[in-house]
Write an enzyme that holds these catalytic residues in place. Structure first.
Site, PDB file in Angstrom:
ATOM      1  N   GLU A   1       0.836  -1.201   0.000  1.00  0.00           N
ATOM      2  CA  GLU A   1       0.000   0.000   0.000  1.00  0.00           C
ATOM      3  C   GLU A   1       0.870   1.250   0.000  1.00  0.00           C
ATOM      4  O   GLU A   1       2.082   1.170   0.196  1.00  0.00           O
ATOM      5  CB  GLU A   1      -0.957  -0.013   1.194  1.00  0.00           C
ATOM      6  CG  GLU A   1      -2.001  -1.116   1.058  1.00  0.00           C
ATOM      7  CD  GLU A   1      -3.136  -1.018   2.055  1.00  0.00           C
ATOM      8  OE1 GLU A   1      -3.220  -0.013   2.778  1.00  0.00           O
ATOM      9  OE2 GLU A   1      -3.938  -1.960   2.111  1.00  0.00           O
TER      10      GLU A   1
ATOM     11  N   HIS B   1      -9.258  10.371   2.393  1.00  0.00           N
ATOM     12  CA  HIS B   1      -8.722   9.277   1.570  1.00  0.00           C
ATOM     13  C   HIS B   1      -8.791   9.726   0.116  1.00  0.00           C
ATOM     14  O   HIS B   1      -9.787  10.296  -0.310  1.00  0.00           O
ATOM     15  CB  HIS B   1      -9.547   8.008   1.787  1.00  0.00           C
ATOM     16  CG  HIS B   1      -8.889   6.777   1.258  1.00  0.00           C
ATOM     17  ND1 HIS B   1      -8.769   6.534  -0.089  1.00  0.00           N
ATOM     18  CD2 HIS B   1      -8.304   5.728   1.882  1.00  0.00           C
ATOM     19  CE1 HIS B   1      -8.133   5.377  -0.261  1.00  0.00           C
ATOM     20  NE2 HIS B   1      -7.849   4.865   0.930  1.00  0.00           N
TER      21      HIS B   1
ATOM     22  N   ARG C   1      -0.663   9.364   1.354  1.00  0.00           N
ATOM     23  CA  ARG C   1      -2.020   9.829   1.039  1.00  0.00           C
ATOM     24  C   ARG C   1      -2.103  11.347   0.886  1.00  0.00           C
ATOM     25  O   ARG C   1      -2.799  11.850   0.006  1.00  0.00           O
ATOM     26  CB  ARG C   1      -2.982   9.390   2.144  1.00  0.00           C
ATOM     27  CG  ARG C   1      -3.287   7.936   2.033  1.00  0.00           C
ATOM     28  CD  ARG C   1      -4.289   7.471   3.037  1.00  0.00           C
ATOM     29  NE  ARG C   1      -4.482   6.043   2.809  1.00  0.00           N
ATOM     30  CZ  ARG C   1      -5.172   5.252   3.587  1.00  0.00           C
ATOM     31  NH1 ARG C   1      -5.745   5.724   4.674  1.00  0.00           N
ATOM     32  NH2 ARG C   1      -5.295   3.972   3.303  1.00  0.00           N
TER      33      ARG C   1
ATOM     34  N   HIS D   1     -12.090  10.359   5.873  1.00  0.00           N
ATOM     35  CA  HIS D   1     -11.882   8.923   6.079  1.00  0.00           C
ATOM     36  C   HIS D   1     -11.432   8.547   7.486  1.00  0.00           C
ATOM     37  O   HIS D   1     -11.870   7.554   8.040  1.00  0.00           O
ATOM     38  CB  HIS D   1     -10.828   8.464   5.067  1.00  0.00           C
ATOM     39  CG  HIS D   1     -10.522   7.007   5.115  1.00  0.00           C
ATOM     40  ND1 HIS D   1     -11.497   6.052   4.966  1.00  0.00           N
ATOM     41  CD2 HIS D   1      -9.347   6.334   5.292  1.00  0.00           C
ATOM     42  CE1 HIS D   1     -10.945   4.849   5.045  1.00  0.00           C
ATOM     43  NE2 HIS D   1      -9.648   4.993   5.258  1.00  0.00           N
TER      44      HIS D   1
ATOM     45  N   ARG E   1      -1.555   9.467   8.681  1.00  0.00           N
ATOM     46  CA  ARG E   1      -1.525   8.038   9.007  1.00  0.00           C
ATOM     47  C   ARG E   1      -1.057   7.214   7.813  1.00  0.00           C
ATOM     48  O   ARG E   1      -1.539   7.376   6.696  1.00  0.00           O
ATOM     49  CB  ARG E   1      -2.925   7.580   9.400  1.00  0.00           C
ATOM     50  CG  ARG E   1      -3.051   6.098   9.603  1.00  0.00           C
ATOM     51  CD  ARG E   1      -4.485   5.701   9.877  1.00  0.00           C
ATOM     52  NE  ARG E   1      -5.323   5.869   8.716  1.00  0.00           N
ATOM     53  CZ  ARG E   1      -5.978   4.877   8.107  1.00  0.00           C
ATOM     54  NH1 ARG E   1      -5.881   3.641   8.566  1.00  0.00           N
ATOM     55  NH2 ARG E   1      -6.739   5.105   7.065  1.00  0.00           N
TER      56      ARG E   1
HETATM   57  C1  LIG Z   1     -14.181   2.112   4.621  1.00  0.00           C
HETATM   58  C2  LIG Z   1     -13.009   2.030   5.560  1.00  0.00           C
HETATM   59  C3  LIG Z   1     -11.907   1.244   5.230  1.00  0.00           C
HETATM   60  C4  LIG Z   1     -10.814   1.159   6.090  1.00  0.00           C
HETATM   61  N1  LIG Z   1      -9.782   0.320   5.783  1.00  0.00           N
HETATM   62  C5  LIG Z   1      -8.779   0.162   6.670  1.00  0.00           C
HETATM   63  C6  LIG Z   1      -7.748  -0.796   6.443  1.00  0.00           C
HETATM   64  O1  LIG Z   1      -7.752  -1.522   5.456  1.00  0.00           O
HETATM   65  N2  LIG Z   1      -6.761  -0.904   7.380  1.00  0.00           N
HETATM   66  C7  LIG Z   1      -6.722  -0.138   8.509  1.00  0.00           C
HETATM   67  O2  LIG Z   1      -5.799  -0.287   9.320  1.00  0.00           O
HETATM   68  N3  LIG Z   1      -7.696   0.755   8.741  1.00  0.00           N
HETATM   69  C8  LIG Z   1      -8.725   0.917   7.872  1.00  0.00           C
HETATM   70  N4  LIG Z   1      -9.716   1.812   8.142  1.00  0.00           N
HETATM   71  C9  LIG Z   1      -9.699   2.508   9.438  1.00  0.00           C
HETATM   72  C10 LIG Z   1     -10.080   1.506  10.517  1.00  0.00           C
HETATM   73  O3  LIG Z   1     -11.094   0.659  10.018  1.00  0.00           O
HETATM   74  C11 LIG Z   1     -10.569   2.196  11.769  1.00  0.00           C
HETATM   75  O4  LIG Z   1      -9.677   3.197  12.153  1.00  0.00           O
HETATM   76  C12 LIG Z   1     -10.659   1.188  12.915  1.00  0.00           C
HETATM   77  O5  LIG Z   1     -11.464   0.101  12.523  1.00  0.00           O
HETATM   78  C13 LIG Z   1     -11.260   1.846  14.147  1.00  0.00           C
HETATM   79  O6  LIG Z   1     -11.541   0.858  15.074  1.00  0.00           O
HETATM   80  P1  LIG Z   1     -12.178   1.268  16.473  1.00  0.00           P
HETATM   81  O7  LIG Z   1     -12.369   0.003  17.225  1.00  0.00           O
HETATM   82  O8  LIG Z   1     -11.394   2.341  17.077  1.00  0.00           O
HETATM   83  O9  LIG Z   1     -13.592   1.928  16.074  1.00  0.00           O
HETATM   84  P2  LIG Z   1     -14.841   1.334  15.282  1.00  0.00           P
HETATM   85  O10 LIG Z   1     -14.522   0.082  14.587  1.00  0.00           O
HETATM   86  O11 LIG Z   1     -15.413   2.437  14.467  1.00  0.00           O
HETATM   87  O12 LIG Z   1     -15.872   1.019  16.442  1.00  0.00           O
HETATM   88  C14 LIG Z   1     -16.446   2.054  17.208  1.00  0.00           C
HETATM   89  C15 LIG Z   1     -17.464   1.451  18.144  1.00  0.00           C
HETATM   90  O13 LIG Z   1     -17.889   2.431  19.088  1.00  0.00           O
HETATM   91  C16 LIG Z   1     -19.284   2.402  19.200  1.00  0.00           C
HETATM   92  N5  LIG Z   1     -19.762   3.710  19.651  1.00  0.00           N
HETATM   93  C17 LIG Z   1     -19.494   4.939  19.137  1.00  0.00           C
HETATM   94  N6  LIG Z   1     -20.133   5.892  19.844  1.00  0.00           N
HETATM   95  C18 LIG Z   1     -20.814   5.254  20.825  1.00  0.00           C
HETATM   96  C19 LIG Z   1     -21.686   5.680  21.857  1.00  0.00           C
HETATM   97  N7  LIG Z   1     -22.009   6.955  22.048  1.00  0.00           N
HETATM   98  N8  LIG Z   1     -22.219   4.741  22.668  1.00  0.00           N
HETATM   99  C20 LIG Z   1     -21.940   3.433  22.507  1.00  0.00           C
HETATM  100  N9  LIG Z   1     -21.128   2.966  21.529  1.00  0.00           N
HETATM  101  C21 LIG Z   1     -20.576   3.871  20.711  1.00  0.00           C
HETATM  102  C22 LIG Z   1     -19.772   2.021  17.812  1.00  0.00           C
HETATM  103  O14 LIG Z   1     -21.091   1.537  17.859  1.00  0.00           O
HETATM  104  C23 LIG Z   1     -18.740   0.964  17.450  1.00  0.00           C
HETATM  105  O15 LIG Z   1     -19.094  -0.262  18.018  1.00  0.00           O
HETATM  106  C24 LIG Z   1     -10.815   1.901   7.292  1.00  0.00           C
HETATM  107  C25 LIG Z   1     -11.915   2.692   7.627  1.00  0.00           C
HETATM  108  C26 LIG Z   1     -13.004   2.756   6.779  1.00  0.00           C
HETATM  109  C27 LIG Z   1     -14.178   3.602   7.171  1.00  0.00           C
END
Ligand SMILES: Cc1cc2nc3c(=O)[nH]c(=O)nc-3n(C[C@H](O)[C@H](O)[C@H](O)COP(=O)(O)OP(=O)(O)OC[C@H]3O[C@@H](n4cnc5c(N)ncnc54)[C@H](O)[C@@H]3O)c2cc1C
Length: 541
Positions: free
Chosen positions: A126, A243, A290, A351, A386
């Site tokens: 990537e 992105h 990026r 993104h 990032r």
């Molecule tokens: C389309 C897309 C593609 C991506 N591809 C990649 C990739 O290939 N590789 C990579 O490293 N990163 C990638 N990213 C970034 C990465 O996916 C995210 O940064 C990472 O998954 C974040 O994980 P997290 O557990 O912090 O949050 P999330 O996975 O977003 O989870 C957040 C959680 O918090 C909960 N929540 C939020 N607010 C509240 C509230 N008030 N009360 C209760 N629950 C709440 C939500 O319901 C959810 O369960 C991508 C992102 C996107 C959008």
């Protein structure tokens, strides 16, 4: 001393739950922390939606870690720091790259579907990675494979108490220490005081601040806003990663991301005239970092007065494209587009939130008892930009560290903490009628896109701040529900993004100022940290 809460309680009876460790969020960061902490502690996990409604679930490209023979943590370190444009916390990056390979190997035991050929793990390439180092599962379905596996491990193989559809409104603090969170059931509106010795914030990012985003609808920055209200320091909010390749067609609720891995496989970017405009702009051409690609795209779009450029994969093998990119292919097919035969219109799209709740290398925020991990945190690993596929890794590595630190923190607490009684301050009675949350949110996202989006300038940012202040002053809600709470959180985030972006008078990483187009290390090789004024914080400052 009273600190700001947005929760409004109109005399109803509150439920109570008590845990040792309360985890907020069900993406990679929350699930990893909860599963691991539950080996030792009583853990509750709250999430406002299902486990398939997260940024984690949507992730495509994969997870970066130095697993290949030609790779090393040192190389991964170099690439990460180089992409971070002078603002990475090098101690945190060291932790990320050194501990990453083991965390990914552990994840592979829980999630068996990582792609292999002849038993060997396949590594993808990537942007701005000097070698192929990104593991993926189900082709470009890494996120759904990983989240499904982790959710199943939490449901079936752990003692975590899971509460889906439970919206967290506010963190609870007592004498400046976090002691849990107030939540609301989305089934029946019941409010619950969840008390805990430790709270782990894993609530993800805030892409919905811009409306047009690759992020899921849950990404409203609730966790960052509630941590700020609870007195925690938040940092680097001006660094919002756009992105390069979001699908640029009308009619998408969440913008389809066209993974960077496609450019890793050899896809080109072309302008309206059909030219590969990245060639000659950077030695890595389409695989530059990026921010470099986004700047070049914006320049082309302006020059050609167009709202998109094109991604071209027509010269690549059709069978490989279908196999390696099933998620992207299916998403494009819904718009009548096909990788093997069509030029795909793409434009930069909001993104990823680099900023968030400031933590140290153990995930500790500045509020005792409050940890943060994943996209809601600011560990410092991403600097000002990032590196692709480092964010899933960040969630894995730092959630593991949070759990390793729990013994120390919980051990330092006195026995009385287990008998904690907490009461929320009384709130003022609600007005019968109130502002329209949906309309306020539309005004907010339009302001952010127009004045504080991918390319900024001082005058526009001042307009944004003025507009957001006006919106804020006019917002008096009647009945409070999720839409109202989310709008308040988005407004907090939008305002802090615009303020930080105005302060940072330079262009660095993903922060692009037209009026300050160059990087200014002398003045700005530092972070912008925001915190409630001491008079509004509770307990010792
Ligand atoms: C389309 C897309 C593609 C991506 N591809 C990649 C990739 O290939 N590789 C990579 O490293 N990163 C990638 N990213 C970034 C990465 O996916 C995210 O940064 C990472 O998954 C974040 O994980 P997290 O557990 O912090 O949050 P999330 O996975 O977003 O989870 C957040 C959680 O918090 C909960 N929540 C939020 N607010 C509240 C509230 N008030 N009360 C209760 N629950 C709440 C939500 O319901 C959810 O369960 C991508 C992102 C996107 C959008």
């Amino acid at each position: 001393m009273s600190r700001p809460y947005i929760a409004r309680i109109d005399g109803e009876k509150l439920h109570r739950r008590t845990f040792d460790v309360l985890v907020l969020g069900g993406g990679i960061a929350g699930l990893t922390a909860a599963i691991s902490a539950a080996r030792r502690w009583r853990v509750g996990l709250l999430t406002k939606a299902g486990f398939d409604d997260t940024a984690t679930f949507l992730a495509q490209g994969g997870i970066a870690a130095a697993l290949g023979e030609s790779d090393s943590p040192d190389l991964h370190f170099e690439d990460t720091v180089k992409a971070g444009a002078g603002l990475c916390d090098e101690k945190a990056v060291r932790v990320l790259v050194d501990e990453g390979p083991d965390r990914v190997r552990e994840l592979m035991e829980v999630c068996p579907h990582f792609d292999r050929v002849d038993g060997e793990i396949v590594l993808g390439r990537e942007g701005a990675h000097s070698v192929a180092r990104v593991v993926h599962a189900g082709g470009d379905a890494t996120g759904s494979e990983v989240s499904s596996a982790l959710a199943e491990a939490a449901r079936l193989g752990s003692r975590v108490q899971l509460y889906e559809d439970e919206f967290v409104i506010d963190l609870l603090t007592l004498d400046g220490r976090c002691v849990g969170a107030l939540s609301m059931s989305l089934d029946d509106g019941q409010l619950t005081l969840n008390t805990a010795m430790v709270t782990v914030l894993a609530t993800g990012g805030a892409g919905q601040v811009y409306g047009r985003t690759t992020n899921p609808t849950v990404a409203t920055g609730d966790g960052i806003a509630m941590a700020y209200r609870a007195g925690a320091a938040i940092r680097d909010l001006e660094f919002v990663q756009f992105h390069p390749t979001g699908l640029a067609v009308e009619g998408q609720e969440t913008v389809l991301l066209i993974t960077e891995a496609l450019r890793g496989e050899g896809a080109y970017l072309r302008n309206e005239a059909g030219e590969r405009f990245m060639v000659g702009k950077d030695p890595r051409a389409e695989l530059a970092a990026r921010d470099v690609v986004v700047r070049a795209m914006v320049a082309e779009m302006r020059r050609e007065k167009s709202d998109h450029v094109y991604l071209d994969a027509r010269h690549l093998d059709a069978e490989m494209l279908a196999q390696r990119f099933p998620t992207v292919s299916a998403g494009l097919a819904q718009h009548g587009l096909h990788l093997a035969t069509d030029l795909i219109p793409v434009a930069p799209v909001c993104h990823y939130f680099i900023g968030g709740v400031m933590t140290d290398v153990w995930g500790r925020s500045t509020v005792p008892g409050l940890y943060a991990s994943g996209e809601c945190s600011s560990t410092g690993v991403h600097g000002a930009n990032r590196l692709a596929s480092n964010s899933l890794l960040e969630g894995l590595v730092f959630s593991d560290r949070v759990v390793r630190d729990l013994d120390r923190y919980i051990g330092s607490l006195g026995e009385d903490v287990r008998r904690l009684r907490f009461a929320l301050p009384e709130s003022a009675p609600a007005a019968q009628d109130g502002a329209d949350a949906a309309a306020a949110r539309r005004a907010l996202t339009a302001t952010m896109l127009q004045w504080a989006g991918v390319v900024r300038d001082g005058n526009g940012l001042k307009v944004a701040i003025r507009e957001l202040r006006r919106l804020n002053s006019e917002l008096a809600f009647g009945r409070m529900g999720v839409a109202e709470y989310e709008t308040l959180n988005l407004l907090t985030l939008g305002t802090q993004i615009a303020k930080s972006a105005l302060l940072r008078e330079e262009s660095r990483g993903v922060h692009l100022r037209e009026d300050f187009p160059t990087r200014d290390d002398e003045r700005w090789r530092r972070h912008i940290t925001l915190r409630l004024p001491p008079a509004q914080r509770e307990g010792p400052a």
